[in-house]
Every structure is written in structure tokens, then in C-alpha cells.
Design an enzyme around this catalytic site. Sequence first.
Site, mmCIF file in Angstrom:
data_model
loop_
_atom_site.group_PDB
_atom_site.id
_atom_site.type_symbol
_atom_site.label_atom_id
_atom_site.label_comp_id
_atom_site.label_asym_id
_atom_site.label_seq_id
_atom_site.Cartn_x
_atom_site.Cartn_y
_atom_site.Cartn_z
ATOM 1 N N ARG A 193 -0.209 -9.467 13.211
ATOM 2 C CA ARG A 193 -0.852 -8.444 12.357
ATOM 3 C C ARG A 193 -1.669 -9.103 11.250
ATOM 4 N NH1 ARG A 193 4.374 -5.140 10.934
ATOM 5 N NH2 ARG A 193 3.085 -4.132 9.356
ATOM 6 N N LYS A 229 0.837 -1.208 0.000
ATOM 7 C CA LYS A 229 0.000 0.000 0.000
ATOM 8 C C LYS A 229 0.874 1.261 0.000
ATOM 9 C CE LYS A 229 -2.017 -1.273 3.868
ATOM 10 N NZ LYS A 229 -1.318 -2.548 4.155
ATOM 11 N N ARG A 281 11.117 -1.031 11.316
ATOM 12 C CA ARG A 281 10.047 -0.715 12.263
ATOM 13 C C ARG A 281 10.017 -1.715 13.416
ATOM 14 N NH1 ARG A 281 4.843 0.244 8.428
ATOM 15 N NH2 ARG A 281 3.919 -1.105 9.993
ATOM 16 N N ARG A 289 -10.022 0.115 8.567
ATOM 17 C CA ARG A 289 -9.512 -1.230 8.881
ATOM 18 C C ARG A 289 -10.534 -2.070 9.616
ATOM 19 N NH1 ARG A 289 -3.643 -0.053 8.939
ATOM 20 N NH2 ARG A 289 -2.573 -2.004 9.248
ATOM 21 N N ARG A 313 11.880 -5.290 5.195
ATOM 22 C CA ARG A 313 11.644 -3.871 4.862
ATOM 23 C C ARG A 313 12.598 -2.942 5.628
ATOM 24 N NH1 ARG A 313 5.759 -1.649 5.413
ATOM 25 N NH2 ARG A 313 5.903 -2.767 7.392
#
Length: 215
Positions: A171, A13, A160, A88, A127
Amino acid sequence: MDIILLGPPGAGKGTQAKKLIDVMGIPQISTGDMLRAAVAEGTELGRKAKEFMDAGRLVTDEVVIGLVEERFKKPDCAKGFMLDGFPRTVAQAEALEKMLKRMGRRIDHVVLMEVDDEELVLRITGRRTCGACGAIYHLSFSPPPASGKCKCGSTDLRQRDDDNEITVRQRLKTYHSQTAPLVSFYAGRGNLRRITGTGQTPEGVFKKVKEALAL
Ligand code: AP5
């Protein structure tokens, strides 16, 4: 154009939003980025939000709806926006509809990016994000131009706190139980555009996103 980028954690996203900004000239509204900014500022809201984020759970509807409502008041939203990570839950989607109705607007397109869970775990754990300009990289799939250095020149490439495998799997569970119901919610409204992202490069996905938005 008012659009929603919908999909599980790591679906791309943020990556696609950054590409779309250049083409569409409308702002990306990322509730995750807004919450991380509150955490970095050390506000009361940020302190509470961090507990949920580190546990891979959703921050309360009331808090995120309030953040988005405030964000919509900024002038850069006048011509359109792309929502990344909001709504969400069905409660957030219903609150969004009410907000937009008051503004005399509606969502034009909901772009759903679908990717297999195991690929998502690989994407998220690799990431790295630039602390200076926000560019998103992946150690293997989309590495920075020079090792450890962003295209902007910064060496502040961060991982992160919630990008470890245990939190990522939580998640994903949260996504499947609380966010996936939005797929039928928006399919019922006739503006859902589905994109298969598994095994596709970011550029390949971008081509499909542009087609879905008729850009
Ligand atoms: P948030 O920041 O929104 O995280 P998320 O939805 O989990 O999504 P990500 O940012 O992890 O992934 P992305 O889809 O943007 O992928 P990206 O482009 O970076 O939310 C974090 C937390 O905040 C939540 O868990 C929750 O606690 C809270 N929160 C936020 N919004 C909330 C809300 N509305 N309500 C309640 N709580 C909320 O890509 C990922 C990686 O993959 C990158 O390394 C990238 O380089 C790579 N990549 C991208 N595309 C490809 C591709 N096609 N092929 C290979 N690699 C790719």
C-alpha cells in the site's frame, strides 16, 4: 467547507476526520469505508474491490469516482464534506474538480499529513477498529479504555484484512507511485496545507489541523 484529508495509509486521516466531525459538523466521506461496506454486503462491486484491497492496490478510478458522485447527492453534503482517501490518483482529482464545478463548489483546503514509512507500518499493524461504532484504536499508541473493549462497550475490536505488514508495504508503494503526485497537483492550486505527523500524538496533530483550517 469542502476539504480533502491527504496522506499515506496510516497517516491518521480517519483519526483526524472523526475529531473534525465534532468541530465542523460536516460528514466524512471515506472511500475505504464505502468499499469495505460493499465487501461486507457481498455485492459484485465489493467482491471485485476486495481483490484490489487485499493486494494493496487501488480499486479502479471509474468505480470510486462513481461512488463519490452518488455520495455527493445526499443532503448532508450540502454544507460541506471532508474527503478521506479520495482522490488517490490525478485522474480522480481531475474528475473531482469537474464534479464540484457542476455543483458550483471548489475544494477550500487540502490537508496533507506526512509520516515516515516505518512509523506508518507500526501504526497500521497495531490498529484495531470497533465493529459497532467505528472508533479507531492502536494497541500501543492509542489503546481502548479497557483491554479488548471499546468506549461504546462493544468487544468487537477488529483488525482489517489489509493491515498485515506485507500488504501495508505494498500500500505504501502504491501511495508513493500513484497518490504522491497529488501533492504537487494541489500545491499548484495554492490550497495545500502540510502537517508533519511523525512522532506527534493524535492530539498534537489535531491542533495543527485546526490551525491549518483556521478553526
Ligand atoms: P483506506 O481505507 O482509505 O485506507 P488508507 O488510505 O490506506 O488509510 P488508512 O485507513 O489505513 O489510514 P488512516 O490514514 O485513516 O489512519 P488511521 O487514522 O486509521 O483504503 C483501503 C483500500 O481501499 C486501499 O488500499 C484501496 O485498495 C481502496 N481504496 C480506498 N479509496 C480508494 C480510492 N480513492 N481509489 C482507489 N482505491 C481506493 O490511523 C492508523 C493507526 O494509527 C490507528 O491505529 C491510529 O490509532 C493510529 N494513529 C493515528 N494517528 C496517530 C498518531 N498521531 N500517533 C500514533 N498513532 C496514531
